[in-house]
Scaffold this active site. Structure first.
Site, PDB file in Angstrom:
ATOM      1  N   HIS A  94      -8.898   0.180  -1.267  1.00  0.00           N
ATOM      2  CA  HIS A  94      -9.514   0.789  -0.084  1.00  0.00           C
ATOM      3  C   HIS A  94     -10.212   2.088  -0.453  1.00  0.00           C
ATOM      4  O   HIS A  94      -9.684   2.870  -1.258  1.00  0.00           O
ATOM      5  CB  HIS A  94      -8.455   1.128   0.971  1.00  0.00           C
ATOM      6  N   GLU A 109       2.757  10.026   6.758  1.00  0.00           N
ATOM      7  CA  GLU A 109       2.876   8.774   7.514  1.00  0.00           C
ATOM      8  C   GLU A 109       4.226   8.099   7.316  1.00  0.00           C
ATOM      9  O   GLU A 109       4.701   7.393   8.207  1.00  0.00           O
ATOM     10  CB  GLU A 109       1.738   7.833   7.126  1.00  0.00           C
ATOM     11  N   HIS A 152      -5.136   8.154   0.633  1.00  0.00           N
ATOM     12  CA  HIS A 152      -3.731   8.458   0.374  1.00  0.00           C
ATOM     13  C   HIS A 152      -3.537   8.996  -1.040  1.00  0.00           C
ATOM     14  O   HIS A 152      -2.738   9.912  -1.256  1.00  0.00           O
ATOM     15  CB  HIS A 152      -2.878   7.212   0.597  1.00  0.00           C
ATOM     16  N   GLU A 168       0.816  -1.210   0.000  1.00  0.00           N
ATOM     17  CA  GLU A 168       0.000   0.000   0.000  1.00  0.00           C
ATOM     18  C   GLU A 168       0.853   1.265   0.000  1.00  0.00           C
ATOM     19  O   GLU A 168       1.549   1.548   0.987  1.00  0.00           O
ATOM     20  CB  GLU A 168      -0.917   0.025   1.227  1.00  0.00           C
ATOM     21  N   ARG A 178     -11.165  11.352   5.183  1.00  0.00           N
ATOM     22  CA  ARG A 178     -11.020  10.025   5.792  1.00  0.00           C
ATOM     23  C   ARG A 178     -12.297   9.552   6.474  1.00  0.00           C
ATOM     24  O   ARG A 178     -12.276   8.652   7.300  1.00  0.00           O
ATOM     25  CB  ARG A 178      -9.818   9.942   6.727  1.00  0.00           C
ATOM     26  N   ASP A 185      -5.412   3.126  -2.038  1.00  0.00           N
ATOM     27  CA  ASP A 185      -6.327   3.686  -1.049  1.00  0.00           C
ATOM     28  C   ASP A 185      -6.662   5.120  -1.461  1.00  0.00           C
ATOM     29  O   ASP A 185      -5.767   5.945  -1.623  1.00  0.00           O
ATOM     30  CB  ASP A 185      -5.658   3.654   0.327  1.00  0.00           C
ATOM     31  N   GLU A 198     -12.147   1.556   4.568  1.00  0.00           N
ATOM     32  CA  GLU A 198     -11.255   1.813   5.704  1.00  0.00           C
ATOM     33  C   GLU A 198     -11.338   3.305   6.000  1.00  0.00           C
ATOM     34  O   GLU A 198     -10.690   4.122   5.348  1.00  0.00           O
ATOM     35  CB  GLU A 198      -9.815   1.409   5.391  1.00  0.00           C
TER      36      GLU A 198
END
Length: 269
Positions: free
Chosen positions: A211, A158, A188, A152, A217, A185, A246
């Site tokens: 995701h 992060e 991101h 991922e 988010r 995702d 997620e």
């Protein structure tokens, strides 16, 4: 479109997993809302009843498309780039420990933050070599059992390592294994990709899992992402896997899950 929800098998600090704690109760709720699968986030597979976990899902007619491993970083700080070789080995061993569960469940294994960050007094080139070594070893172990690994890309806030789809494709090419692909995702990607749709098309058949979370988010539909356009791009690649939620439990886990599936089903894709 096959939809799943991420849920943690245990309590965890990570906020972007809506469901945590009572696994069987949460599985039953997710099934009742109409999801087709659940994606367990498992810190340590040695602490989980593999048979019981799979049965808890299958009795509701759902599948386990993938297993998340990020809590090994979030709760224990295990990573492929730790300056301590023993910690690096523990990170590889932890991913390897997921292989029996993944094989039995017919699931793939996700590697996200276990890849690590560039830590103090470690050069970027050294961190990248340690990261590559960790990936290569895990992919080899999983490949012998017919288990796929999905890497991922994560946003720059992060980790400093592999933030974009293009960078991640270069890692996949370097590892050179058919059982290594990508988990993309939308949260991101919204931060790192100039065009989410074009990056999806670039990745093509290397996308193993997907995701969804909106720009904030929260659940899809709560922000500004164009999920119709994104998902049409995804399925145009021939992708036939799960779209897995997620996102944060806002305003709460049950409401966010229900709003997510209602919004995604109403897209008619």
């Amino acid at each position: 479109m096959k939809l799943s929800m991420v849920l943690s098998t245990h309590a965890a600090k990570f906020q972007a997993v809506a469901y945590k704690g009572d696994f069987e109760q949460n599985v039953a709720k997710i099934a009742s809302y109409g999801f087709d699968g659940v994606e367990p986030a498992v810190r340590d597979p040695g602490l989980v009843d593999h048979v019981g976990l799979i049965e808890a899902v299958s009795k509701h007619g759902m599948e386990i498309p993938a297993i998340g491993t990020g809590q090994a970083w979030g709760e224990e700080h295990l990573s492929f780039t730790d300056p301590d070789p023993e910690v690096r080995q523990q990170a590889v061993d932890r991913i390897a420990a997921h292989v029996p569960l993944a094989k039995t469940a017919g699931a793939l294994i996700i590697i996200g933050l276990v890849r690590g960050t560039i830590q103090e007094r470690v050069s970027e080139s050294q961190a990248r070599e340690w990261m590559f070594s960790g990936f290569k070893r895990c992919v080899d172990i999983a490949g012998k059992e017919g288990v796929r690994i999905a890497f991922e890309p994560l946003n720059r806030y992060e980790t400093q390592l592999l933030n974009t789809a293009k960078e991640s494709l270069e890692l996949i090419d370097r590892v050179g294994a058919d059982n290594l692909g990508l988990l993309l995702d939308t949260f991101h990607m919204n931060i790192e990709e100039p065009s989410i749709e074009e990056s999806i098309k670039l990745c093509g058949d290397r996308i193993f899992h997907f995701h969804v979370a909106d720009s904030n988010r929260w659940y899809p539909g709560a922000g500004h992402l164009d999920f119709r356009s994104i998902l049409e791009a995804l399925f145009s690649t021939g992708y036939s896997g799960f779209v897995s939620g997620e996102f944060m439990a806002v305003p709460d886990a049950d409401t966010s899950a229900q709003k997510a599936i209602r919004y995604l089903r109403n897209l008619g894709i």
